[in-house]
Design a protein around this motif. Structure first.
Motif, PDB file in Angstrom:
ATOM      1  N   ALA A  91      -0.079  -5.845  -1.856  1.00 20.96           N
ATOM      2  CA  ALA A  91       0.429  -4.183  -1.474  1.00 20.96           C
ATOM      3  C   ALA A  91       0.524  -4.536  -0.401  1.00 20.96           C
ATOM      4  CB  ALA A  91      -0.253  -3.492  -2.499  1.00 20.96           C
ATOM      5  N   PHE A  92      -0.481  -4.258   0.175  1.00 25.49           N
ATOM      6  CA  PHE A  92      -1.077  -3.859   1.683  1.00 25.49           C
ATOM      7  C   PHE A  92       0.651  -4.936   2.676  1.00 25.49           C
ATOM      8  CE2 PHE A  92      -2.241  -4.201   6.099  1.00 25.49           C
ATOM      9  CZ  PHE A  92      -2.376  -3.391   6.287  1.00 25.49           C
ATOM     10  N   VAL A  93       0.823  -6.197   2.625  1.00 21.80           N
ATOM     11  CA  VAL A  93       1.592  -6.496   3.280  1.00 21.80           C
ATOM     12  C   VAL A  93       3.526  -6.763   2.920  1.00 21.80           C
ATOM     13  CG1 VAL A  93       0.436  -8.642   3.656  1.00 21.80           C
ATOM     14  CG2 VAL A  93       1.204  -9.199   2.115  1.00 21.80           C
ATOM     15  N   ALA A 140      -4.386  -0.586   1.405  1.00 25.26           N
ATOM     16  CA  ALA A 140      -5.056  -1.625   1.351  1.00 25.26           C
ATOM     17  C   ALA A 140      -6.164  -1.805   0.525  1.00 25.26           C
ATOM     18  CB  ALA A 140      -5.992  -1.649   3.176  1.00 25.26           C
ATOM     19  N   LYS A 141      -6.071  -0.562   0.128  1.00 25.10           N
ATOM     20  CA  LYS A 141      -7.427  -0.568  -1.475  1.00 25.10           C
ATOM     21  C   LYS A 141      -6.809  -0.603  -2.195  1.00 25.10           C
ATOM     22  CE  LYS A 141     -10.844   3.167   0.489  1.00 25.10           C
ATOM     23  NZ  LYS A 141     -11.027   4.578   0.655  1.00 25.10           N
ATOM     24  N   LYS A 142      -5.192  -0.836  -2.242  1.00 23.99           N
ATOM     25  CA  LYS A 142      -5.126  -0.732  -3.602  1.00 23.99           C
ATOM     26  C   LYS A 142      -4.175  -2.865  -3.449  1.00 23.99           C
ATOM     27  CE  LYS A 142      -0.508  -0.375  -5.989  1.00 23.99           C
ATOM     28  NZ  LYS A 142       1.419   0.401  -5.726  1.00 23.99           N
ATOM     29  N   SER A 143      -4.472  -3.869  -2.710  1.00 29.92           N
ATOM     30  CA  SER A 143      -4.439  -4.407  -2.975  1.00 29.92           C
ATOM     31  C   SER A 143      -5.808  -5.501  -2.941  1.00 29.92           C
ATOM     32  CB  SER A 143      -4.091  -4.851  -1.668  1.00 29.92           C
ATOM     33  OG  SER A 143      -5.484  -5.519  -0.632  1.00 29.92           O
ATOM     34  N   TRP A 175      -6.525  -7.560   8.766  1.00 31.13           N
ATOM     35  CA  TRP A 175      -6.121  -6.999   9.329  1.00 31.13           C
ATOM     36  C   TRP A 175      -6.378  -5.198   7.772  1.00 31.13           C
ATOM     37  CZ3 TRP A 175      -0.866  -4.231   9.800  1.00 31.13           C
ATOM     38  CH2 TRP A 175      -0.378  -3.552   9.403  1.00 31.13           C
ATOM     39  N   THR A 176      -5.785  -5.906   7.157  1.00 28.25           N
ATOM     40  CA  THR A 176      -6.330  -5.545   5.587  1.00 28.25           C
ATOM     41  C   THR A 176      -7.424  -5.405   5.247  1.00 28.25           C
ATOM     42  OG1 THR A 176      -3.964  -7.487   4.731  1.00 28.25           O
ATOM     43  CG2 THR A 176      -5.449  -6.244   2.948  1.00 28.25           C
ATOM     44  N   ARG A 177      -8.306  -6.112   5.130  1.00 21.85           N
ATOM     45  CA  ARG A 177      -9.981  -6.331   4.505  1.00 21.85           C
ATOM     46  C   ARG A 177     -10.510  -4.476   5.240  1.00 21.85           C
ATOM     47  NH1 ARG A 177     -13.436  -3.892   3.504  1.00 21.85           N
ATOM     48  NH2 ARG A 177     -15.708  -4.806   3.743  1.00 21.85           N
TER      49      ARG A 177
END
Length: 496
Positions: A447-449, A438-441, A410-412
């Motif tokens: 960052a996302f989770v 997501a991009k920051k991760s 999902w993040t990707r």
């Protein structure tokens, strides 16, 4: 050949109701006659009436409330409530039959009084609902009844002519109370967790605003059973009308198509009697909770496991993705090793068979479900369906590797760009927050989770973050297919 009572005896190409429709009495009034209702509740009642002549008092009076419901009125009224139901099997087999349990259809804007009188009549015992989640008028954030809805405000005016489902139903209940009649049951058949509890809260909240004494009477007398419903029922495509007529010779204004699988688990909590639905395949139980949990954590969460990986692998239809051996291994491994240990006993269900049935249902090409649909509104779905599995497994020391990989997919996906560099349209109410996270991760891996509203404190537990970060790094470096290949080769997706 036209589809109506007069022509019914002449239809020999497909199965038709084998009971005298002129002897039907409407014991159920149903709001929201769409494809799902006609493939599900109405189908079960048709089956019951056919099997038991004593059940002819349990026919359905359909009700439309919204302007869009005029189309259903214009389709069903000329057909005396008859319609065709077509079941499409994965092997290409097609079954079409005529359903006859809807004996009447009323369009509330034409005559609100007729709808109220129908519900207030002694022969009506159940008012059922498929009005979608939005039809219950509650805030998705607070869960409270939305008293600012203009339609609700108008219905709360003194001496207002009811125009909403809330106004119509409570007007009928008030009339029954005044006449000394028992309350009918309000039976939600919407695909919402705790649907009966939500119906109880929202209808009682409206009644409290309209007439506190009525609300008190409802609290003591009106039952709102919970239910779990399941049958994939795509919207009727124009081509289906042509297909049904060409194959059967029957001209149906609004046919229904569905998968062969169907399930209905219903809480045995009724105010004024009920049909013997358990004799036609409905599971009537004291507690729907375990069955609902099974569906959420196996069916719904598996859809999430399928859709992001599937999209990144280039699939656009669910059945194509579900036929890929790697994705099938992912789903089997997740369901068996991670979701199944978190379930409660659900009497009457063979969980092993249920899991295998899900894979086959997802693989049915006749349904034509899209990957994009499953990827929508992830911020509402993942926290409800998958995160609880992860937390439950962590609490007992169980596996979370595949569930963590699904979160990574999902993040990707939420980065908004696929493996070919093409844009992904991330359809989510929180897209403006999720896409940047997501991009920051890529530079800040958690960052996302780290969004606690969605994931709680999972980002602080390395039993989750280790497999999550490993899968995310692999998705970015090797791609979705290679990532799944490595996961399943390690035994995570194939262990039974």
């Amino acid at each position: 050949m036209a589809l109506d009572n007069k022509q019914l005896p002449d239809i020999t190409s497909i199965a038709v109701p084998d009971y005298p429709r002129g002897e039907l009495t409407c014991g159920i009034v149903h709001f929201g006659v769409g494809g799902f209702h006609r493939a599900h509740e109405a189908m079960y009642l048709d089956r019951l009436i056919s099997a038991d002549p004593g059940s002819r008092t349990w026919a359905i009076c359909g009700v439309g409330v919204l302007p869009s419901d005029a189309r259903m009125r214009d389709a069903l009224v000329p057909q005396d409530g008859l319609y065709t139901l077509t079941l499409k099997h994965p092997d290409g087999t097609v079954e079409t039959s005529v359903i006859g349990s809807i004996a009447q259809y009323l369009y509330a804007p034409d005559d609100p009084e007729a709808v109220i009188a129908k519900m207030a009549a002694p022969e009506t015992h159940i008012v059922s609902l498929t009005v979608t989640e939005g039809g219950y008028n509650f805030s998705p954030t607070t869960g409270a009844f939305d008293t600012s809805n203009p339609a609700v405000v108008a219905d709360l005016e003194p001496d207002a002519v009811p125009a909403t489902t809330f106004g119509l139903v409570t007007a009928a209940l008030e009339r029954r109370r005044a006449q000394g009649l028992p309350s009918f049951t309000v039976m939600s058949c919407d695909n919402i967790q705790g649907n009966g509890d939500i119906a109880r809260a929202t209808f009682t909240a409206f009644a409290e605003l309209k007439d506190p004494e009525l609300a008190s009477w409802m609290s003591e007398n009106t039952c709102f059973p919970n239910s779990m419903v399941d049958r994939i029922t795509p919207a009727t495509a124009p081509e289906l009308l042509v297909e049904v007529e060409d194959r059967t010779g029957v001209a149906d204004r609004w046919p229904v198509v569905a998968e062969p699988f169907t399930q209905w688990v219903l809480e045995d909590s009724f105010s004024d009697g009920r049909p013997a639905l358990e004799t036609v395949g409905v599971q009537v139980v004291s507690d729907v909770g375990p069955y609902e949990l099974m569906k959420l954590r196996l069916l719904n969460a598996s859809h999430q496991g399928l859709c992001y990986f599937g999209y990144l692998m280039g699939y656009r239809y669910v059945h194509d993705a579900a036929q890929d051996p790697l994705l099938r291994a992912l789903l089997r491994g997740y369901m068996n090793n991670e979701a199944r240990p978190t379930l409660l006993p659900a009497p009457g269900v063979d969980v092993e068979e249920y899991m295998e049935t899900l894979i086959e249902r997802f693989s049915n090409p006749a349904i034509g479900d899209t990957i994009a649909r499953l990827c929508q509104d992830s911020s509402d779905r993942i926290p409800k369906w998958l995160v609880p599995v992860i937390k439950s497994q962590l609490a007992t020391g169980g596996d979370v590797e595949l569930a963590a990989a699904v979160v990574a997919s999902w993040t990707r996906y939420a980065e908004g760009e696929d493996e070919n560099g093409d844009p992904i349209d991330v359809v989510d109410p929180l897209a403006d927050v999720l896409v940047p996270l997501a991009k920051k991760s890529r530079n800040d891996p958690l960052a996302f989770v780290g969004n606690t509203d969605l994931f709680g404190d999972l980002a602080e537990d390395d039993r989750f973050t280790r497999p999550y970060l490993s899968a995310l790094e692999s998705l970015r470096g090797r791609g979705a297919r290679e990532t799944l290949s490595r996961l399943t080769a390690a035994g995570q997706g194939t262990r039974e």
